[in-house]
Design a protein around this motif. Sequence first.
Motif, PDB file in Angstrom:
ATOM      1  N   LYS A 645       1.059  -1.167   0.141  1.00 49.31           N
ATOM      2  CA  LYS A 645      -0.086   0.135   0.008  1.00 49.31           C
ATOM      3  C   LYS A 645       0.716   1.260  -0.082  1.00 49.31           C
ATOM      4  O   LYS A 645       0.556   2.316  -0.741  1.00 49.31           O
ATOM      5  N   ASP A 646       1.919   1.129   0.609  1.00 46.38           N
ATOM      6  CA  ASP A 646       3.049   2.394   0.571  1.00 46.38           C
ATOM      7  C   ASP A 646       3.571   2.848  -0.762  1.00 46.38           C
ATOM      8  O   ASP A 646       3.784   3.908  -1.058  1.00 46.38           O
ATOM      9  N   LYS A 650      -2.933   6.167  -6.338  1.00 46.45           N
ATOM     10  CA  LYS A 650      -4.299   6.403  -6.665  1.00 46.45           C
ATOM     11  C   LYS A 650      -4.422   7.746  -7.569  1.00 46.45           C
ATOM     12  O   LYS A 650      -4.056   8.609  -6.978  1.00 46.45           O
ATOM     13  N   HIS A 659      -5.085   2.106 -10.284  1.00 50.63           N
ATOM     14  CA  HIS A 659      -3.997   2.380  -9.183  1.00 50.63           C
ATOM     15  C   HIS A 659      -3.018   2.084  -9.888  1.00 50.63           C
ATOM     16  O   HIS A 659      -2.834   0.965 -10.954  1.00 50.63           O
ATOM     17  N   LEU A 686      -1.944  -8.539  -3.007  1.00 53.43           N
ATOM     18  CA  LEU A 686      -3.018  -7.699  -3.619  1.00 53.43           C
ATOM     19  C   LEU A 686      -4.082  -8.438  -4.235  1.00 53.43           C
ATOM     20  O   LEU A 686      -4.836  -7.867  -4.805  1.00 53.43           O
ATOM     21  N   GLU A 689      -7.586  -7.414  -3.287  1.00 53.81           N
ATOM     22  CA  GLU A 689      -7.827  -6.048  -3.405  1.00 53.81           C
ATOM     23  C   GLU A 689      -8.204  -5.653  -4.892  1.00 53.81           C
ATOM     24  O   GLU A 689      -8.783  -4.614  -4.852  1.00 53.81           O
TER      25      GLU A 689
END
Length: 785
Positions: A645-646, A650, A659, A686, A689
Amino acid sequence: MQDAHHNTSFDPNEEDVNIKEILLKYFRFWPWFIAAVTVTVLMAFLYLKYTPTVYSTEAKIKIIDDSKELNIGADALSMLSGKPKINLDNEIEVLKSYRLLSQVVETLDLQVDYLVEGNIKTTPVWEAPFKIIHTATADTLSEAQTYAIRWDASQFYITDAEGHTFNQSKVTATPTTGLPFYVITNPSQNNDNTKKYKVNIKPFKQTVMDLAKNIEVQSTNKNSEILAISLKGASVARSEAIINEIIDKFNNDGIQDRQLVSKRTLNFIDERFIYLSEELDSIEGNKKSFKQDNNLSYIEADAGISLQKKSDSEAELFRIETQIELSNLLKKTLTNDAPYNLLPANIGLESSAINDLVSEYNQTLLEREKLLSSAGANNPTVKVLNVQIASAKANIEQTVTVYAQQLKMGLQQLQREKGRVGAQFSSLPEKEQLLRAIERQQSIKENLYLILLQKREEAAISLAVTAPSIKVVDYALTSSIPVAPKSKIILLGAIILGLLIPFGILYVIFMLDTKIHNRQEVEAIIRPIPVVAEIPFIEGGELFINPDARTTVAEAFRMLMTNINYTLPPTETQKARVVYVTSSIKGEGKTFTAINLSLAYSSLNKRVLLIGADIRNPQVHTYFQLEKDKKGLTSYLFNPSITAKDCIIKNESVQGNLHLMLGGSIPPNPASLLSNGRFGTLLKELESEYDVIVVDTAPTVLVTDTLLISKHADATVYVAKANYTDKNLLEIPKNFHDEKKLRNIVFVINNAGQSKHYSYNYNYGYGYNEDTTVKKPWYKRFLKS
């Protein structure tokens, strides 16, 4: 699913489609073909316009056999074999001999060519308003000389090749200093001085040799005695005059050869007349003196049978002595005459064998003279004839000797008979016998004189009425159809050449072109890997940003997305489907394809992550105007403390569902990072997600990065660029497919339709303010215009 798609790529009419594609490949360059044909046809018209028209002139003659005595056996054999008795090859050599053609050149003055200068081309003419009279000998010129001639009422103006002008009076027509000729007016032609005339004077020898090279003489067929004489030239009158003059010269040459025997006979008899006249005068004088000295008058003929026998014996004795005298005369001629002189024919000898030998000797000698004039003394045939002549002469001499011996033997027998008869006249006075002897010698000489006189008249008649050596079948005739230039053939050749030139250039270009251009070329190499989409060429590139766009690029990537979905293996879980996008080398558009494919999925409200896995040469950031050194894939792979996520960006300004994970800073050891296991962990982290994860990987030919992470892909989109990717590079993904190094490979052709060679009509618009105007085919638009 992959196999099903592969099966649909085979077309039962594939061979026809390929042929059609090959034809269309060349047909798209139809302006080239039209331009080339136009140029070549124009050049052909110019060639036909400036090239002199050449006509063929031909005459036919029949060679007449000049042998005076017919050999019946030889004639019959010739008729049975179907071959002419005359050696036509010898006659052809005489017709083309330098001796004969030099007479033609001299008679017709072929050294001089008269030319009329026109605006377009120079035309030769046979009769000009003036004539050239040579003042130099035939062979003084070493090379051809050209002069321009014009005139007015009083003078000729002659200009040489160097620009020097000479004036000559038309009235006096005297030679001009510096010129090898002078000019006179041709009264048979119109004195038109509005045209520009030139004369080309060639060396005599060169003119004869050129004529011998251009004249053609051949038999009409192998069993014929007819020869066809032909000549090609721009001036019809000139060609006909030359051929007719050759025929006349050849005929006169043959007549002169036949007359040589008669002339030689006349000369021989005239020489013998002188000696016979002297001998007769001497005999008559002796007879007169003998009678005066012995008081003799006319002696009556003997009476009775004895006298008749004596008379018959003396008559036969006279005949034999006459033959002996003629034999001696002929033998003397054989001994005293120079070599290769003709012998007198039919001088009164009663031996048919000797007469035949003399006739054959003269005929062989004439044949040698003909061949000697055209072939030379060293010709093998001439040498053979020399041997034959020598042999014939020896044979004649031997035959005459034998004949004389036979006569002498007969004479001896008659003399013995005469002795027996003379015994009966022993009572006659000795003076009467001597008188008879004198009268006998007188009678012999008188009879010999009369025989020679008769033969002289025969020879004179033969000389006066000598038959021609040829029969003219057709004098020179010229066809109305020119033999050159052949306009139809030249125009047809120009059209064919105009088609072949661009075809050859295009063929070489296509043969040397190793790039891919269309789907058919790719499918022929990569079978059984399917081609799922063709991305059309768009100037400057275009991103699928608007989800509702109906542009060509948008529809192409929607089709690509749909076809990829059919190739993905089925799954019951909700994990993300991983799609790799790669290519063989840099510059084939894999990053452009990966970004637009991601946007296509995002336009369907799917959660999409685009990962820039080409960490050696990252390019994703350039399309979104982002900084290159943001945290990305290399940061995650290198530092375990950094989470996925770092590194995710987006970007709401593009499409909210898309993304990004950039490649990050370029590491010193990309292969080690990709093989440390963290990439698989990233995808695991991921997969829940997102619905689709699109990975932009490195080119497969340059580095092994893509192969290190290939096991994580559900589908591998392999990008090839039209007019850019080499055909040999397509063997690499095929090998990857065969060796299962890349999973579920599908092909995409980028930039399709960019080249005019292999253009396609990409029109994905469907309503919604799109231009629905249907363009008419080019030929209909062309015809309408």
